[in-house]
Design a protein around this motif. Structure first.
Motif, PDB file in Angstrom:
ATOM      1  N   PHE A  76       0.836  -1.208   0.000  1.00  0.00           N
ATOM      2  CA  PHE A  76       0.000   0.000   0.000  1.00  0.00           C
ATOM      3  C   PHE A  76       0.869   1.255   0.000  1.00  0.00           C
ATOM      4  O   PHE A  76       0.624   2.198  -0.757  1.00  0.00           O
ATOM      5  CB  PHE A  76      -0.928  -0.002   1.216  1.00  0.00           C
ATOM      6  N   LYS A  77       1.902   1.253   0.842  1.00  0.00           N
ATOM      7  CA  LYS A  77       2.779   2.425   0.901  1.00  0.00           C
ATOM      8  C   LYS A  77       3.511   2.629  -0.428  1.00  0.00           C
ATOM      9  O   LYS A  77       3.582   3.750  -0.935  1.00  0.00           O
ATOM     10  CB  LYS A  77       3.797   2.284   2.044  1.00  0.00           C
ATOM     11  N   ASP A  78       4.029   1.537  -1.002  1.00  0.00           N
ATOM     12  CA  ASP A  78       4.818   1.642  -2.228  1.00  0.00           C
ATOM     13  C   ASP A  78       3.991   1.968  -3.461  1.00  0.00           C
ATOM     14  O   ASP A  78       4.474   2.652  -4.370  1.00  0.00           O
ATOM     15  CB  ASP A  78       5.581   0.336  -2.486  1.00  0.00           C
ATOM     16  N   LYS A  79       2.759   1.455  -3.528  1.00  0.00           N
ATOM     17  CA  LYS A  79       1.969   1.604  -4.749  1.00  0.00           C
ATOM     18  C   LYS A  79       0.893   2.681  -4.687  1.00  0.00           C
ATOM     19  O   LYS A  79       0.392   3.106  -5.728  1.00  0.00           O
ATOM     20  CB  LYS A  79       1.311   0.269  -5.107  1.00  0.00           C
ATOM     21  N   VAL A  80       0.520   3.111  -3.474  1.00  0.00           N
ATOM     22  CA  VAL A  80      -0.561   4.083  -3.358  1.00  0.00           C
ATOM     23  C   VAL A  80      -0.114   5.347  -2.623  1.00  0.00           C
ATOM     24  O   VAL A  80      -0.169   6.447  -3.171  1.00  0.00           O
ATOM     25  CB  VAL A  80      -1.789   3.464  -2.650  1.00  0.00           C
ATOM     26  N   LEU A  81       0.326   5.174  -1.377  1.00  0.00           N
ATOM     27  CA  LEU A  81       0.602   6.334  -0.533  1.00  0.00           C
ATOM     28  C   LEU A  81       1.767   7.183  -1.045  1.00  0.00           C
ATOM     29  O   LEU A  81       1.605   8.383  -1.297  1.00  0.00           O
ATOM     30  CB  LEU A  81       0.875   5.867   0.903  1.00  0.00           C
ATOM     31  N   PHE A  82       2.928   6.570  -1.212  1.00  0.00           N
ATOM     32  CA  PHE A  82       4.093   7.342  -1.629  1.00  0.00           C
ATOM     33  C   PHE A  82       3.954   7.928  -3.038  1.00  0.00           C
ATOM     34  O   PHE A  82       4.350   9.074  -3.262  1.00  0.00           O
ATOM     35  CB  PHE A  82       5.370   6.517  -1.494  1.00  0.00           C
ATOM     36  N   PRO A  83       3.382   7.188  -4.017  1.00  0.00           N
ATOM     37  CA  PRO A  83       3.173   7.815  -5.331  1.00  0.00           C
ATOM     38  C   PRO A  83       2.240   9.027  -5.275  1.00  0.00           C
ATOM     39  O   PRO A  83       2.459  10.009  -5.982  1.00  0.00           O
ATOM     40  CB  PRO A  83       2.574   6.686  -6.174  1.00  0.00           C
ATOM     41  N   ALA A  84       1.213   8.966  -4.416  1.00  0.00           N
ATOM     42  CA  ALA A  84       0.306  10.118  -4.278  1.00  0.00           C
ATOM     43  C   ALA A  84       1.063  11.302  -3.680  1.00  0.00           C
ATOM     44  O   ALA A  84       0.916  12.446  -4.132  1.00  0.00           O
ATOM     45  CB  ALA A  84      -0.889   9.750  -3.401  1.00  0.00           C
ATOM     46  N   TRP A  85       1.865  11.031  -2.668  1.00  0.00           N
ATOM     47  CA  TRP A  85       2.658  12.104  -2.067  1.00  0.00           C
ATOM     48  C   TRP A  85       3.640  12.681  -3.076  1.00  0.00           C
ATOM     49  O   TRP A  85       3.833  13.894  -3.146  1.00  0.00           O
ATOM     50  CB  TRP A  85       3.404  11.578  -0.846  1.00  0.00           C
ATOM     51  N   GLN A  86       4.257  11.805  -3.852  1.00  0.00           N
ATOM     52  CA  GLN A  86       5.226  12.279  -4.845  1.00  0.00           C
ATOM     53  C   GLN A  86       4.539  13.133  -5.915  1.00  0.00           C
ATOM     54  O   GLN A  86       5.079  14.157  -6.330  1.00  0.00           O
ATOM     55  CB  GLN A  86       5.938  11.099  -5.502  1.00  0.00           C
TER      56      GLN A  86
END
Length: 198
Positions: A76-86
């Protein structure tokens, strides 16, 4: 898994349209950060351990902070959360650059120049009119954009901090700052894009 809002095509017009910029940031935050508990709840698989008939013989409140499978959390962090933040960070960085660049296409530049010229020609006599010295120059759109980007960066820091607290608690991850986690993910993304070193 949660769908990410599409990355907008970056242009100065996108940045100067403060409504469009704010809508993108708001939509991204609401679909990921504002609903972080629901997103994490979706990762819990309740039937993983199977049904236990003893669970119906006594009332035990379910813990709202049930632990989530570490692999599901990391995914979830690698595919959703961090890409959204980036994506949001890239938009704010780009618009920050636009705000500090010259703006020859500003449609209100001539109007502002006329107002400034009139202000220089004004005769101010504060004895007769104590308000005659007041002049509030109209801001250029780059100044307005710079203020908006500054404000949104502050909001982004608060949102990420709160989201990360929930993620840390629910994923039972070793304690680390969100800045460090994003940097590590970004470094991994960079090495993945470059491929294995020879």
């Amino acid at each position: 898994m949660t769908q990410l809002p599409g990355q907008p095509s970056l242009s100065p017009q996108f940045c100067f349209s403060s409504g469009t910029l704010r809508d993108f940031l708001r939509l991204s935050r609401s679909s990921i950060d504002d609903s972080i508990s629901q997103n994490l709840n979706a990762l819990v698989t309740p039937s993983e351990a199977g049904f236990d008939p003893r669970s119906t013989s006594q009332r035990t409140p379910t813990s709202p902070s049930r632990q989530i499978n570490p692999q599901a959390c990391q995914s979830f962090k690698d595919k959703v959360l961090f890409p959204a933040w980036q994506a949001r960070a890239e938009v704010l960085s780009y618009c920050g650059l636009v705000a500090t660049s010259p703006d020859p296409d500003d449609p209100e530049a001539a109007v502002r120049e006329m107002e400034n010229q009139r202000d220089r020609e004004r005769v101010v006599d504060e004895r007769l009119d104590p308000y005659s010295g007041r002049f509030f120059p109209r801001e250029g759109r780059t100044q307005t954009l710079a203020m908006l980007v500054r404000l949104e960066r502050g909001v982004e820091t608060i949102v990420r901090s709160r989201t990360w607290d929930v993620v840390q608690e629910r994923c039972a991850a070793p304690h680390q700052r969100w800045e460090d986690a994003v940097q590590r993910w970004s470094d991994q993304q960079g090495s993945t894009r470059r491929g294995p070193s020879r």
